[in-house]
Design a protein around this motif. Sequence first.
Motif, mmCIF file in Angstrom:
data_model
loop_
_atom_site.group_PDB
_atom_site.id
_atom_site.type_symbol
_atom_site.label_atom_id
_atom_site.label_comp_id
_atom_site.label_asym_id
_atom_site.label_seq_id
_atom_site.Cartn_x
_atom_site.Cartn_y
_atom_site.Cartn_z
ATOM 1 N N GLU A 118 -0.776 -5.760 -3.967
ATOM 2 C CA GLU A 118 -1.440 -7.002 -3.565
ATOM 3 C C GLU A 118 -2.911 -6.814 -3.165
ATOM 4 O OE1 GLU A 118 1.305 -8.518 -0.572
ATOM 5 O OE2 GLU A 118 2.459 -9.500 -2.159
ATOM 6 N N LEU A 119 -3.666 -6.182 -4.049
ATOM 7 C CA LEU A 119 -5.097 -5.960 -3.804
ATOM 8 C C LEU A 119 -5.818 -7.265 -3.494
ATOM 9 C CD1 LEU A 119 -7.543 -4.019 -3.750
ATOM 10 C CD2 LEU A 119 -7.733 -4.365 -6.234
ATOM 11 N N TRP A 120 -5.390 -8.368 -4.109
ATOM 12 C CA TRP A 120 -6.027 -9.667 -3.877
ATOM 13 C C TRP A 120 -5.945 -10.078 -2.412
ATOM 14 C CZ3 TRP A 120 -1.694 -8.870 -6.770
ATOM 15 C CH2 TRP A 120 -0.499 -9.360 -6.254
ATOM 16 N N LYS A 121 -4.988 -9.562 -1.676
ATOM 17 C CA LYS A 121 -4.883 -9.876 -0.251
ATOM 18 C C LYS A 121 -5.732 -8.930 0.601
ATOM 19 C CE LYS A 121 -0.245 -11.901 -0.115
ATOM 20 N NZ LYS A 121 1.130 -11.733 0.419
ATOM 21 N N SER A 122 -5.759 -7.661 0.244
ATOM 22 C CA SER A 122 -6.483 -6.682 1.058
ATOM 23 C C SER A 122 -7.976 -6.642 0.758
ATOM 24 C CB SER A 122 -5.878 -5.290 0.895
ATOM 25 O OG SER A 122 -5.967 -4.860 -0.461
ATOM 26 N N ASP A 123 -8.357 -6.914 -0.487
ATOM 27 C CA ASP A 123 -9.784 -6.897 -0.843
ATOM 28 C C ASP A 123 -9.991 -7.785 -2.067
ATOM 29 O OD1 ASP A 123 -12.459 -6.381 -1.429
ATOM 30 O OD2 ASP A 123 -12.282 -4.251 -0.951
ATOM 31 N N ASP A 124 -10.150 -9.071 -1.815
ATOM 32 C CA ASP A 124 -10.264 -10.027 -2.919
ATOM 33 C C ASP A 124 -11.504 -9.799 -3.775
ATOM 34 O OD1 ASP A 124 -11.862 -10.966 -0.784
ATOM 35 O OD2 ASP A 124 -11.678 -13.042 -1.463
#
Length: 145
Positions: A116-122
């Motif tokens: 979930e990279l979009w949550k940790s570093d969009d």
Amino acid sequence: MPSFATPVLQFDEAQLEHINNKLITMTPAQVLEWASVTFDGLFQETAFGPSGNVISDILHAQGLTVPVIFIDTLHHFDETLDLAKRSQQKYNFNLHTFKPTDCETREDFTAKHGEELWKSDDVVYDYSVKVEPARRAYEQMQARA
């Protein structure tokens, strides 16, 4: 960062105003026809949403062929990927798919960037799945318009 060649055509403010005044009176089909004869390196980029599908339909109806770029973020719905295949078959366009660097699957992307990279570093996510593949696509396809 890749370097892009200078477009063949460059317009000044007066020319742009003239072109815009002409284009505003045209139908979408006429605009696409104008673009196809005006610009070298014309391409269509689509995620196979409504507007991209309409453009594909118009181009096909007019017998115009332009390369189609699809940025596969590896996070599309299966239905979107199926629609991409069906559209390519129906409209017989040359589909060029670009994915995040060194990733062929969602699992590859997760292994490289974590869950979930979009949550940790969009910002890194957007760059990795959209910006970088698009820049690579434009350079490799020599897209100009």
